[in-house]
Design a protein around this motif. Structure first.
Motif, mmCIF file in Angstrom:
data_model
loop_
_atom_site.group_PDB
_atom_site.id
_atom_site.type_symbol
_atom_site.label_atom_id
_atom_site.label_comp_id
_atom_site.label_asym_id
_atom_site.label_seq_id
_atom_site.Cartn_x
_atom_site.Cartn_y
_atom_site.Cartn_z
ATOM 1 N N LEU A 36 0.816 -1.208 0.000
ATOM 2 C CA LEU A 36 0.000 0.000 0.000
ATOM 3 C C LEU A 36 0.854 1.264 0.000
ATOM 4 N N ASP A 37 1.976 1.243 0.709
ATOM 5 C CA ASP A 37 2.859 2.406 0.713
ATOM 6 C C ASP A 37 3.478 2.645 -0.661
ATOM 7 N N PHE A 38 3.724 1.551 -1.389
ATOM 8 C CA PHE A 38 4.269 1.692 -2.740
ATOM 9 C C PHE A 38 3.203 2.232 -3.693
ATOM 10 N N THR A 39 2.009 1.655 -3.641
ATOM 11 C CA THR A 39 0.957 2.083 -4.580
ATOM 12 C C THR A 39 0.455 3.494 -4.281
ATOM 13 N N SER A 40 0.555 3.952 -3.034
ATOM 14 C CA SER A 40 0.132 5.311 -2.691
ATOM 15 C C SER A 40 1.177 6.360 -3.067
ATOM 16 N N GLY A 41 2.395 5.918 -3.379
ATOM 17 C CA GLY A 41 3.477 6.846 -3.702
ATOM 18 C C GLY A 41 4.314 7.242 -2.499
ATOM 19 N N LEU A 42 3.935 6.764 -1.306
ATOM 20 C CA LEU A 42 4.659 7.143 -0.093
ATOM 21 C C LEU A 42 6.108 6.676 -0.126
ATOM 22 N N ASP A 43 6.327 5.480 -0.651
ATOM 23 C CA ASP A 43 7.688 4.929 -0.703
ATOM 24 C C ASP A 43 8.658 5.861 -1.418
ATOM 25 N N ALA A 44 8.166 6.533 -2.456
ATOM 26 C CA ALA A 44 9.037 7.402 -3.249
ATOM 27 C C ALA A 44 9.368 8.704 -2.520
ATOM 28 N N MET A 45 8.591 9.041 -1.496
ATOM 29 C CA MET A 45 8.791 10.299 -0.770
ATOM 30 C C MET A 45 9.585 10.132 0.518
ATOM 31 N N THR A 46 9.643 8.909 1.016
ATOM 32 C CA THR A 46 10.172 8.647 2.356
ATOM 33 C C THR A 46 11.694 8.621 2.384
ATOM 34 N N LYS A 47 12.235 9.237 3.423
ATOM 35 C CA LYS A 47 13.666 9.123 3.704
ATOM 36 C C LYS A 47 13.836 7.951 4.669
#
Length: 306
Positions: free
Chosen positions: A72-83
């Motif tokens: 879910l974090d990948f599909t929401s785009g969160l993974d790309a924003m997270t440090k």
């Protein structure tokens, strides 16, 4: 098998292992160790086949929630924003291998199915009370990332319900067929510790989480309030253990666990000093993780020695 096929297979295995967050799976066995040690201390017969099933149920439940969170974090785009740090921000496995996202989802759902199957066994062994723990567990797995993260209070207590209430108190009931004051107190200690574990791990992700609609404690009320909540839960964990000892629900030897609990002062200091930048000082997150794991292990070992 060709070299290309071998490399692809290795990549798939590596991605799946990262997605289930293998290093963090130690928490479920720790909770089951605490529950089973309490059963032995209370001189209740321990069926080791049932113990193995309880351990597998806990492990697959944690695998399911970890893998689903990764998907879910990948599909929401969160993974790309997270440090990312060693303790927060997810594994980043699907950023490196996006074609594996459906496989990660399959792992999450298959693990949930295994957990439910084991739960059905315990339903027939222990009766309808297990059903309550099971429904709560399934709800937490499916709702944590998608819905509970949008509520500060729900997100705050969900980890504690999963590991403290279900994996300690619930597992104790699954193993012994009864609830005791000791199992309730032990569950509450883990409840407060695991809530604090996830609370601190959210500090480095505040900005990224906010962009995808999450609304956990540090976002809703700010890091100052979240730090106060951390200190409150740390104090409540210690008080719970003391009350359990005074009421003779747990033996005096378990007071040794107060030593690692006191390390929460160090983590509290880190929260106050660094706030959202806590991820740049991973030692504080590491100490908080060690507290969460070491306290239940010490309590469990003390029970076996008492």
């Amino acid at each position: 098998m060709t070299k290309g096929t071998t490399l692809r297979l290795n990549m798939m295995i590596s991605t799946l292992l990262k997605s289930i967050r293998l290093p963090f799976l130690v928490l479920a066995p720790v909770c089951v160790f605490l529950a089973s040690s309490l059963v032995i201390y209370e001189q209740t017969n321990l069926n080791y086949v049932v113990l193995i099933l309880a351990l597998l149920g806990g492990l697959f439940a944690q695998i399911s929630v970890n893998a689903l969170n990764e998907y879910l974090d990948f599909t929401s785009g969160l993974d790309a924003m997270t440090k990312r740090t060693a303790f927060s921000g997810g594994s980043g496995a699907l950023i490196e291998a996006p074609e594996m996202k459906n496989w990660v989802l399959y792992v999450a759902l298959l693990s949930l199915l295994v957990t439910i199957t084991i739960g059905v066994f315990f339903y027939y062994v222990r009766g309808p009370i297990i059903f309550v723990y099971g429904i709560l567990g399934i709800f937490l797995i499916l709702a944590y990332t998608r819905w509970l993260n949008k509520s500060a209070l729900a997100c705050l207590i969900a980890p504690g319900l999963g590991f403290g209430t279900i994996m300690v108190t619930g597992c104790h009931f699954a193993l012994s067929g009864m609830h005791t004051s000791g199992s309730l107190f032990a569950g509450f200690v883990v409840f407060f510790l695991t809530n604090n574990l996830l609370l601190l791990n959210q500090f480095p992700d505040i900005d990224a989480d906010q962009q995808v609609g999450r609304n956990h404690m540090a976002i809703r009320y700010g890091v100052v309030t979240a730090t106060k909540v951390y200190s409150l839960f740390a104090i409540l964990a210690a008080l719970t253990l003391l009350i359990a000892i005074i009421s003779k629900s747990l033996p005096p030897l378990t007071a040794i666990a107060l030593l690692p609990l006191s390390a929460g002062i160090y983590c509290f200091y880190g929260c106050k000093k660094y706030g959202k930048s806590l991820g740049d000082k991973p030692l504080y997150l590491a100490v908080n993780t060690i507290i969460t794991l070491l306290v239940p292990v010490i309590i469990a070992t003390s029970l076996l020695l008492s």
